[in-house]
Design a protein around this motif. Structure first.
Motif, mmCIF file in Angstrom:
data_model
loop_
_atom_site.group_PDB
_atom_site.id
_atom_site.type_symbol
_atom_site.label_atom_id
_atom_site.label_comp_id
_atom_site.label_asym_id
_atom_site.label_seq_id
_atom_site.Cartn_x
_atom_site.Cartn_y
_atom_site.Cartn_z
ATOM 1 N N PRO A 50 -0.630 4.014 -0.432
ATOM 2 C CA PRO A 50 -1.693 4.695 -1.175
ATOM 3 C C PRO A 50 -1.239 5.237 -2.527
ATOM 4 O O PRO A 50 -2.028 5.314 -3.471
ATOM 5 C CB PRO A 50 -2.124 5.830 -0.239
ATOM 6 C CG PRO A 50 -0.999 6.009 0.718
ATOM 7 C CD PRO A 50 -0.393 4.653 0.873
ATOM 8 N N VAL A 51 0.045 5.611 -2.632
ATOM 9 C CA VAL A 51 0.571 6.085 -3.919
ATOM 10 C C VAL A 51 0.549 4.954 -4.939
ATOM 11 O O VAL A 51 0.064 5.107 -6.067
ATOM 12 C CB VAL A 51 2.008 6.630 -3.765
ATOM 13 C CG1 VAL A 51 2.559 7.068 -5.123
ATOM 14 C CG2 VAL A 51 2.047 7.773 -2.772
ATOM 15 N N ALA A 52 1.068 3.788 -4.523
ATOM 16 C CA ALA A 52 1.082 2.622 -5.414
ATOM 17 C C ALA A 52 -0.336 2.171 -5.740
ATOM 18 O O ALA A 52 -0.633 1.779 -6.880
ATOM 19 C CB ALA A 52 1.872 1.494 -4.765
ATOM 20 N N GLN A 53 -1.227 2.222 -4.756
ATOM 21 C CA GLN A 53 -2.617 1.824 -4.992
ATOM 22 C C GLN A 53 -3.276 2.719 -6.038
ATOM 23 O O GLN A 53 -3.999 2.245 -6.922
ATOM 24 C CB GLN A 53 -3.408 1.877 -3.684
ATOM 25 C CG GLN A 53 -3.092 0.741 -2.731
ATOM 26 C CD GLN A 53 -3.866 0.847 -1.424
ATOM 27 O OE1 GLN A 53 -4.233 1.944 -0.987
ATOM 28 N NE2 GLN A 53 -4.106 -0.287 -0.784
ATOM 29 N N GLU A 54 -3.014 4.009 -5.943
ATOM 30 C CA GLU A 54 -3.603 4.946 -6.901
ATOM 31 C C GLU A 54 -3.075 4.701 -8.308
ATOM 32 O O GLU A 54 -3.832 4.721 -9.286
ATOM 33 C CB GLU A 54 -3.289 6.377 -6.471
ATOM 34 C CG GLU A 54 -3.858 7.457 -7.392
ATOM 35 C CD GLU A 54 -5.372 7.507 -7.394
ATOM 36 O OE1 GLU A 54 -5.943 8.077 -8.353
ATOM 37 O OE2 GLU A 54 -5.984 6.982 -6.446
ATOM 38 N N ILE A 55 -1.775 4.447 -8.427
ATOM 39 C CA ILE A 55 -1.176 4.189 -9.735
ATOM 40 C C ILE A 55 -1.769 2.928 -10.359
ATOM 41 O O ILE A 55 -2.145 2.913 -11.530
ATOM 42 C CB ILE A 55 0.356 4.054 -9.596
ATOM 43 C CG1 ILE A 55 0.973 5.409 -9.271
ATOM 44 C CG2 ILE A 55 0.969 3.487 -10.885
ATOM 45 C CD1 ILE A 55 2.449 5.343 -8.948
ATOM 46 N N VAL A 56 -1.867 1.863 -9.564
ATOM 47 C CA VAL A 56 -2.403 0.600 -10.077
ATOM 48 C C VAL A 56 -3.884 0.734 -10.406
ATOM 49 O O VAL A 56 -4.349 0.250 -11.442
ATOM 50 C CB VAL A 56 -2.173 -0.525 -9.045
ATOM 51 C CG1 VAL A 56 -2.855 -1.817 -9.505
ATOM 52 C CG2 VAL A 56 -0.679 -0.769 -8.858
ATOM 53 N N GLN A 57 -4.625 1.395 -9.542
ATOM 54 C CA GLN A 57 -6.059 1.572 -9.790
ATOM 55 C C GLN A 57 -6.318 2.342 -11.073
ATOM 56 O O GLN A 57 -7.189 1.975 -11.875
ATOM 57 C CB GLN A 57 -6.715 2.281 -8.611
ATOM 58 C CG GLN A 57 -8.234 2.422 -8.759
ATOM 59 C CD GLN A 57 -8.873 3.079 -7.549
ATOM 60 O OE1 GLN A 57 -8.229 3.888 -6.860
ATOM 61 N NE2 GLN A 57 -10.113 2.752 -7.273
ATOM 62 N N GLN A 58 -5.557 3.420 -11.294
ATOM 63 C CA GLN A 58 -5.720 4.203 -12.513
ATOM 64 C C GLN A 58 -5.380 3.384 -13.754
ATOM 65 O O GLN A 58 -5.975 3.548 -14.812
ATOM 66 C CB GLN A 58 -4.847 5.459 -12.449
ATOM 67 C CG GLN A 58 -5.328 6.493 -11.452
ATOM 68 C CD GLN A 58 -6.751 6.944 -11.721
ATOM 69 O OE1 GLN A 58 -7.133 7.223 -12.860
ATOM 70 N NE2 GLN A 58 -7.554 7.020 -10.677
ATOM 71 N N ALA A 59 -4.409 2.472 -13.613
ATOM 72 C CA ALA A 59 -4.042 1.601 -14.730
ATOM 73 C C ALA A 59 -5.196 0.668 -15.090
ATOM 74 O O ALA A 59 -5.498 0.457 -16.271
ATOM 75 C CB ALA A 59 -2.799 0.788 -14.369
ATOM 76 N N TYR A 60 -5.848 0.118 -14.084
ATOM 77 C CA TYR A 60 -6.987 -0.770 -14.327
ATOM 78 C C TYR A 60 -8.169 -0.002 -14.918
ATOM 79 O O TYR A 60 -8.875 -0.509 -15.797
ATOM 80 C CB TYR A 60 -7.401 -1.465 -13.033
ATOM 81 C CG TYR A 60 -6.606 -2.717 -12.745
ATOM 82 C CD1 TYR A 60 -7.104 -3.971 -13.031
ATOM 83 C CD2 TYR A 60 -5.325 -2.633 -12.187
ATOM 84 C CE1 TYR A 60 -6.364 -5.123 -12.777
ATOM 85 C CE2 TYR A 60 -4.566 -3.771 -11.935
ATOM 86 C CZ TYR A 60 -5.096 -5.013 -12.234
ATOM 87 O OH TYR A 60 -4.350 -6.147 -11.988
#
Length: 260
Positions: A109-119
């Motif tokens: 979930p940490v990585a998902q949040e980082i990637v989602q915010q980047a998009y």
């Protein structure tokens, strides 16, 4: 009444000096006097790696290492996550598929949040694919095998590995080489650095990975904080050299001061 613990006075003084230095450089950076960071070819190569993957129509794999956030290697994981955010923004910008293998499910979930915010930051929230951030295995070599299989099946054009790595480092780097991926690696685990240097195209050595966030983001506050921390390194180097000279000469006053 509070009493200073014996043997910690010198450490406390150095800590205070270091805190003052960080605050000073951060404030200077906020006023526009941003310290310069020396060029790091490994970080500059990330743009090249993502660009190459875009041209080839093949995915980018970005890994933050095999450590978690609960041990002494957490700082390396954090460095890998900061690079992941930058890679994700590039992939979002160029519509390049990004794959993120995770060893621990708690980091997904940490990585998902980082990637989602980047998009979202690139104005392409609909392009974000949460399934591309995947849990492989919490067993070291099961994770390594899963990672190698992912690179081989997906024919990754870029493999970016920044974080804490151990015995699997050579396996991953060699597989990336055979897959034809341009590879950017980095770790502070000194025993694994030689493998990355030999098998990857660009390698960040030791503390270079901790400068990644400031270097890539160009954030003045992060850069100022980095400059302040360098003051601590300079103090340590001076004390080591001076202590060696004085001890060799039979003078012990510096050792006595530092032991208080």
């Amino acid at each position: 009444m509070a009493v200073m613990v014996e043997g910690r006075v010198a450490q406390f003084v150095v800590l205070v000096v270091l805190c003052i230095a960080v605050i000073y450089f951060v404030e200077r950076a906020r006023r526009g006097k941003v310290p310069k960071i020396r060029k790091l070819p490994g970080l500059d190569a990330i743009d090249e790696a993502v660009g190459r993957a875009t041209e080839m129509g093949r995915p980018v794999i970005a890994s933050h290492g095999i450590a978690g956030f609960e041990d002494m290697f957490a700082v390396q994981t954090a460095a890998g996550m900061s690079v992941l955010g930058y890679v994700a923004r590039l992939c979002a910008k160029y519509d390049t598929e990004l794959l993120v293998p995770c060893r621990y499910s708690i980091l997904v979930p940490v990585a998902q949040e980082i990637v989602q915010q980047a998009y979202i930051a690139e104005g392409k929230p609909e392009a974000y694919k949460p399934d591309n951030i995947m849990f492989l295995s919490d067993e070291q070599f099961a994770y390594s095998i899963g990672y190698m299989g992912l690179m081989t099946r997906q024919k990754a054009a870029a493999n970016i590995m920044i974080g804490a790595y151990w015995a699997e480092s050579l396996q991953l780097a060699e597989t990336g080489f055979m897959a034809g991926a341009i590879q950017v690696s980095g770790t502070a685990n000194t025993a694994q650095i030689p493998f990355f240097v030999v098998c990857t195209d660009y390698c960040l050595i030791g503390e270079e990975i901790f400068a990644a966030g400031a270097y890539l983001s160009k954030d003045p506050v992060l850069t100022g904080s980095l400059a302040g921390q360098d003051v601590g390194r300079i103090i340590a180097e001076i004390l080591i050299v001076l202590g060696t000279i004085l001890t060799t000469a039979g003078v012990t006053w510096l050792t006595e001061i530092l032991s208080k």
